[in-house]
Design an enzyme around this catalytic site. Structure first.
Site, PDB file in Angstrom:
ATOM      1  N   HIS A 279       1.804  -2.296   0.197  1.00 45.99           N
ATOM      2  CA  HIS A 279       1.306  -2.018   1.407  1.00 45.99           C
ATOM      3  C   HIS A 279      -0.279  -2.865   1.851  1.00 45.99           C
ATOM      4  O   HIS A 279      -1.584  -2.023   1.886  1.00 45.99           O
ATOM      5  CB  HIS A 279       0.835  -0.740   1.753  1.00 45.99           C
TER       6      HIS A 279
ATOM      7  N   GLU B  82      -0.804  -3.937   4.770  1.00 49.00           N
ATOM      8  CA  GLU B  82      -1.264  -2.855   5.858  1.00 49.00           C
ATOM      9  C   GLU B  82      -2.054  -1.264   6.295  1.00 49.00           C
ATOM     10  O   GLU B  82      -2.409  -1.365   7.585  1.00 49.00           O
ATOM     11  CB  GLU B  82      -0.064  -2.897   6.924  1.00 49.00           C
TER      12      GLU B  82
ATOM     13  N   CYS C  91       7.764  -3.739   0.986  1.00 45.70           N
ATOM     14  CA  CYS C  91       8.315  -2.824   0.157  1.00 45.70           C
ATOM     15  C   CYS C  91      10.108  -2.727  -0.421  1.00 45.70           C
ATOM     16  O   CYS C  91       9.766  -3.466  -0.653  1.00 45.70           O
ATOM     17  CB  CYS C  91       7.622  -1.292   1.346  1.00 45.70           C
TER      18      CYS C  91
END
Length: 309
Positions: free
Chosen positions: A235, A237, A142
């Site tokens: 993202h 995760e 990010c």
């Protein structure tokens, strides 16, 4: 193989409850193998949640992982207790003598601030340079990915008129990349950011490959050619509830926010969202760990002392 993390880290019990294999430090010392040394520079405000999300992915890989938590030295965290930082984290200055097989640098919600105005930018520049000699492979996530692309290649980030917020479809451009093995031709991934890296800007830098991108939200995954330095703008995760939690937080604070795109079933916030990106998150990290295992030197101290293939 399990992941080795500190016995009392809050993520330990949560990972066990999910069925992720974790190992105590005491047990790990009895194993006659060299675990892969992975460092996590955690810039996120809620460090405990990010620890769990990253450790979950690392813990699903078939090799023993020794995870070290690293923090910026001159930045005070507003959302994580000092006790937690003292018990589980090392400032980067205290860890910079070490070598790592893999190193992960997270994002942080400062996309609207020029890089040079971020209070810890000078330390971040040192850390980025340090990874070229002290980490065999890196993943920048990010804002960490945007900042690394700017630091190493001068690629700018572009502010967005509204937050890129939701679950967006991505297209694979480099199916031959070892990091994209097993991916479907298109996949979905959560996005939450106020800036983007444009594919047209990356095209002006032939030393950088785009591995995946979104038609509407720009670069998703990129890599510097000839290195194992990766940039992941989005993202993989995230938990199933991460975007929903962010939406609820902003609504409660009366912060203007739209419903996350393609997230709630029927765009109804009362409906539980489905996690459609979990397999690709696990696959990407598994590919990364496998590539590290295949190429990292057995003598970890020789990392950075020879030409990378």
């Amino acid at each position: 193989m399990p992941i080795k993390i500190p016995d009392k880290l809050p993520a330990f019990q949560a990972l066990q409850d999910e069925g992720v294999r974790v190992m105590t430090e005491t047990t790990a010392l009895r194993q006659d193998i060299r675990p892969l040394q992975i460092g996590l520079l955690n810039l996120m405000p809620n460090k405990i949640k990010t620890e769990l999300q990253i450790a979950r992915l690392l813990g699903a890989t078939p090799l023993q992982i020794d995870l070290s938590l690293i923090r910026i030295g001159n930045h005070i965290s507003k959302n994580t207790t000092e006790d937690h930082l003292l018990n589980f984290y090392q400032p980067w200055e205290a860890a910079k003598h070490r070598k790592f097989d893999g190193f992960i640098i997270t994002g942080t919600p400062v996309e609207t601030i020029p890089y040079e105005e971020v209070t810890y930018w000078s330390e971040m520049r040192k850390i980025f340079d340090w990874t070229t000699t002290n980490a065999h492979s890196t993943i920048n996530v990010c804002w960490g990915a945007m900042a690394a692309l700017y630091h190493f290649h001068g690629i700018p980030k572009h502010q967005l008129p509204e937050k890129a917020f939701g679950v967006y479809r991505q297209k694979i451009t480099k199916t031959s990349s070892p990091f994209m093995i097993g991916f479907s031709d298109e996949f979905q991934i959560p996005i939450s950011r106020w800036a983007e890296i444009r594919t047209a800007d990356v095209a002006n830098h032939p030393e950088v490959d785009v591995l995946a991108y979104s038609d509407s939200k720009g670069v998703c995954i990129a890599q510097t050619k000839g290195t194992r330095r990766l940039y992941v703008l989005d993202h993989m995760e995230y938990d199933a509830t991460s975007l929903g939690d962010e939406y609820a937080r902003d609504v409660k604070a009366n912060t203007p926010i739209k419903l996350p795109h393609n997230y709630f079933p029927g765009d109804d916030p009362a409906q539980a969202p489905l996690n459609r990106w979990r397999p690709h998150g696990h696959l990407f990290i598994s590919n990364w760990i496998n590539e590290i295992y295949q190429t990292t030197p057995f003598d970890i101290e020789t990392i950075g002392t020879r030409q990378r293939p």
